[in-house]
Design a protein around this motif. Structure first.
Motif, PDB file in Angstrom:
ATOM      1  N   ARG A 150     -46.004 -62.842  15.757  1.00 44.03           N
ATOM      2  CA  ARG A 150     -46.787 -62.158  14.722  1.00 44.03           C
ATOM      3  C   ARG A 150     -48.143 -61.769  15.290  1.00 44.03           C
ATOM      4  O   ARG A 150     -48.658 -62.421  16.210  1.00 44.03           O
ATOM      5  CB  ARG A 150     -47.003 -63.075  13.515  1.00 44.03           C
ATOM      6  N   ILE A 151     -48.733 -60.730  14.736  1.00 36.46           N
ATOM      7  CA  ILE A 151     -50.058 -60.314  15.183  1.00 36.46           C
ATOM      8  C   ILE A 151     -51.048 -61.467  15.058  1.00 36.46           C
ATOM      9  O   ILE A 151     -51.915 -61.655  15.924  1.00 36.46           O
ATOM     10  CB  ILE A 151     -50.536 -59.078  14.389  1.00 36.46           C
ATOM     11  N   GLY A 152     -50.889 -62.262  14.021  1.00 40.44           N
ATOM     12  CA  GLY A 152     -51.779 -63.412  13.846  1.00 40.44           C
ATOM     13  C   GLY A 152     -51.657 -64.453  14.943  1.00 40.44           C
ATOM     14  O   GLY A 152     -52.533 -65.316  15.080  1.00 40.44           O
ATOM     15  N   ASP A 153     -50.549 -64.407  15.724  1.00 34.07           N
ATOM     16  CA  ASP A 153     -50.368 -65.360  16.823  1.00 34.07           C
ATOM     17  C   ASP A 153     -51.090 -64.916  18.090  1.00 34.07           C
ATOM     18  O   ASP A 153     -51.215 -65.698  19.044  1.00 34.07           O
ATOM     19  CB  ASP A 153     -48.872 -65.517  17.144  1.00 34.07           C
ATOM     20  N   LEU A 154     -51.515 -63.666  18.147  1.00 36.15           N
ATOM     21  CA  LEU A 154     -52.197 -63.161  19.340  1.00 36.15           C
ATOM     22  C   LEU A 154     -53.544 -63.868  19.517  1.00 36.15           C
ATOM     23  O   LEU A 154     -54.207 -64.239  18.545  1.00 36.15           O
ATOM     24  CB  LEU A 154     -52.423 -61.656  19.228  1.00 36.15           C
ATOM     25  N   LYS A 155     -53.946 -63.989  20.771  1.00 41.15           N
ATOM     26  CA  LYS A 155     -55.214 -64.643  21.089  1.00 41.15           C
ATOM     27  C   LYS A 155     -56.399 -63.686  20.950  1.00 41.15           C
ATOM     28  O   LYS A 155     -57.528 -64.029  21.315  1.00 41.15           O
ATOM     29  CB  LYS A 155     -55.177 -65.220  22.508  1.00 41.15           C
ATOM     30  N   VAL A 156     -56.145 -62.494  20.456  1.00 40.17           N
ATOM     31  CA  VAL A 156     -57.207 -61.560  20.114  1.00 40.17           C
ATOM     32  C   VAL A 156     -56.980 -61.069  18.691  1.00 40.17           C
ATOM     33  O   VAL A 156     -55.864 -61.133  18.180  1.00 40.17           O
ATOM     34  CB  VAL A 156     -57.247 -60.343  21.076  1.00 40.17           C
ATOM     35  N   ASN A 157     -58.063 -60.572  18.085  1.00 42.20           N
ATOM     36  CA  ASN A 157     -57.935 -60.045  16.733  1.00 42.20           C
ATOM     37  C   ASN A 157     -58.544 -58.653  16.647  1.00 42.20           C
ATOM     38  O   ASN A 157     -58.981 -58.083  17.658  1.00 42.20           O
ATOM     39  CB  ASN A 157     -58.578 -60.997  15.727  1.00 42.20           C
ATOM     40  N   GLY A 158     -58.604 -58.120  15.454  1.00 42.60           N
ATOM     41  CA  GLY A 158     -59.110 -56.765  15.281  1.00 42.60           C
ATOM     42  C   GLY A 158     -60.541 -56.592  15.735  1.00 42.60           C
ATOM     43  O   GLY A 158     -60.896 -55.559  16.329  1.00 42.60           O
ATOM     44  N   ASN A 159     -61.358 -57.592  15.471  1.00 43.19           N
ATOM     45  CA  ASN A 159     -62.752 -57.497  15.905  1.00 43.19           C
ATOM     46  C   ASN A 159     -62.859 -57.426  17.424  1.00 43.19           C
ATOM     47  O   ASN A 159     -63.677 -56.674  17.977  1.00 43.19           O
ATOM     48  CB  ASN A 159     -63.557 -58.695  15.385  1.00 43.19           C
ATOM     49  N   ASP A 160     -62.032 -58.225  18.126  1.00 46.08           N
ATOM     50  CA  ASP A 160     -62.032 -58.187  19.594  1.00 46.08           C
ATOM     51  C   ASP A 160     -61.676 -56.799  20.097  1.00 46.08           C
ATOM     52  O   ASP A 160     -62.291 -56.282  21.045  1.00 46.08           O
ATOM     53  CB  ASP A 160     -61.031 -59.208  20.155  1.00 46.08           C
TER      54      ASP A 160
END
Length: 454
Positions: free
Chosen positions: A395-405
């Motif tokens: 899931r996107i939430g599992d990524l070590k980066v987020n939208g702000n990054d």
């Protein structure tokens, strides 16, 4: 003693208090039936010669709820338990084929028992375990027979929902329905159209989770078809395919019976299994070799299931869940980690496990040797377990980066952020990029340049 658990229950004290006040009182209905069968009983119902206002007076020291005074019912909160107490009554005329036009209170428990649906439910028991059984209900229980009280046609014309109850009891208990009672059920089955959808659905839900549901559905499909016409079309419908041994109804019933379910999903999983191929008759076609195919049937089945469940006034969760399970019951499963992560992303773990279980039960129900296929499904489940247990990224939430990054690193906003995150997820799921911040941001810049150059 067979009745010990019931007569030792706190509810016995209610009967004793009624008796001490000069009124008769009895356990009645399902609780008596269940103890006679050696089953765990659920709610305890009590019937009495006391009128509602007299019952309220006897239990003046308790909280009393006037549940249904017109029908003689009050609910007494006794020792933190809610117990319905109903006055002996006689009923007459059922203009709407569901509710009596007139209720008269009587003093004789036998007269009260005469208004009930089936003999096994028309047994009263006093607080010492003595039975009042004027219609032979105990004998019918021993013989495993469902028999209407008195004239069966009159019982079903009074209240057509009793027809559904009879089938539901057959599905739950495995009892046979008495021949005369069965004939009356068929004769009066059209009256089910006059019963509210909500009441039909309550009985149908209980029916499908019964231990003997498959047998009852197969035997009484013509009656069930009055309220769910699509199910009747499955009966005897041959698929003309060497990979399908049974007619569509037989296949759906076997699928339902093959399911491995939990207490929390049993109801909607069984509904999904029973209805998963309901669109096959409409999509059926023979190829030039005479082999039958039903291309696109999952989508058509899902549309019909939504129509059925909305018509039955099912709750929104059940409608959405069953429709989704039916729509995706033919989902492709392979021993492919990337594919499984894709499905986990789309459905989430709980729903994906249920889709896999439905597909497993579906294949077990075709009547051919599917040993290797079922073994593959078992390995797929272990792969899904491993992905989840190891906390792998799907899931996107599992990524070590987020939208702000992404916004800070790539100087982008809006839809570009979402697109970059989605492409990063695909890269991570395919093991092309490590799920670590530095390599993810480096890949994000490459994705940005590609997007901007398009």
């Amino acid at each position: 003693m067979k009745f010990k658990r019931l007569i030792d229950s706190p509810e016995r004290q209610i009967i004793d208090r009624l008796n001490e006040a000069g009124y008769s009182g009895f356990f009645v209905g399902g609780c008596v039936r269940d103890v006679l069968m050696g089953r765990e009983f659920g709610d305890i119902d009590i019937t009495t010669g006391a009128r509602p206002e007299e019952t309220e007076h006897v239990f003046a020291d308790c909280k009393v709820i006037q549940t249904g005074l017109a029908h003689g019912t009050v609910t007494v909160i006794y020792m933190n338990r809610s117990v319905e107490i109903t006055t002996f009554r006689r009923e007459s005329e059922y203009s709407d084929m569901r509710h009596p036009d007139k209720v008269s209170f009587v003093k004789d428990v036998t007269e009260d028992l005469a208004r009930r649906d089936f003999t096994m439910n028309a047994i009263a028991m006093d607080s010492d375990g003595n039975l009042t059984d004027p219609f032979g209900g105990a004998s019918d229980i021993e013989k495993r027979i469902i028999r209407a009280v008195g004239n069966p046609q009159a019982r079903f014309e009074e209240d057509a929902l009793r027809i559904m109850r009879g089938i539901r009891f057959a599905a739950q208990l495995g009892f046979d329905i008495d021949e005369t009672t069965e004939e009356a059920m068929y004769e009066c089955s059209d009256n089910l159209r006059n019963i509210s959808a909500e009441r039909i659905y309550v009985e149908f839900k209980k029916l499908v989770i019964g231990e003997y549901a498959g047998r009852a559905i197969r035997k009484y499909v013509d009656i069930l078809g009055v309220v769910i016409p699509y199910i009747k079309a499955l009966d005897g419908f041959s698929q003309h395919n060497p990979n399908h041994k049974y007619d569509v109804l037989g296949h759906c019933i076997r699928c339902m019976q093959n399911l491995r379910v939990t207490d929390s999903n049993r109801e909607y999983m069984r509904l999904a299994a029973l209805f998963h191929d309901i669109g096959k008759p409409e999509t059926f076609a023979l190829d030039d070799k005479g082999i039958g195919h039903c291309f696109g049937h999952p989508e058509v089945s899902a549309e019909h299931v939504e129509e059925i469940l909305r018509g039955l006034k099912a709750d929104s969760f059940t409608i959405n869940r069953v429709v989704t399970l039916v729509r995706y019951h033919d989902l492709l499963f392979k021993e492919d980690e990337v594919l499984l992560k894709k499905w986990l992303n789309k459905f989430g773990p709980e729903l994906l496990y249920e889709i896999l279980e439905l597909k497993r039960a579906d294949n077990l129900a075709i009547g051919c040797d599917v040993t290797r296929l079922i073994a593959m499904f078992d390995r797929v489940k272990l792969m899904i377990d491993k992905i989840i247990d190891e906390g792998q990224c799907f899931r996107i939430g599992d990524l070590k980066v987020n939208g702000n990054d992404i916004m800070k690193c790539c100087n982008v906003t809006g839809v570009h952020v979402g697109r970059i995150l989605n492409e990063l997820l695909l890269q991570v799921m395919g093991s092309k990029v490590a799920n670590e911040k530095a390599p993810l941001l480096e890949e994000a810049m490459r994705i940005k340049q590609r997007i901007l150059s398009e």
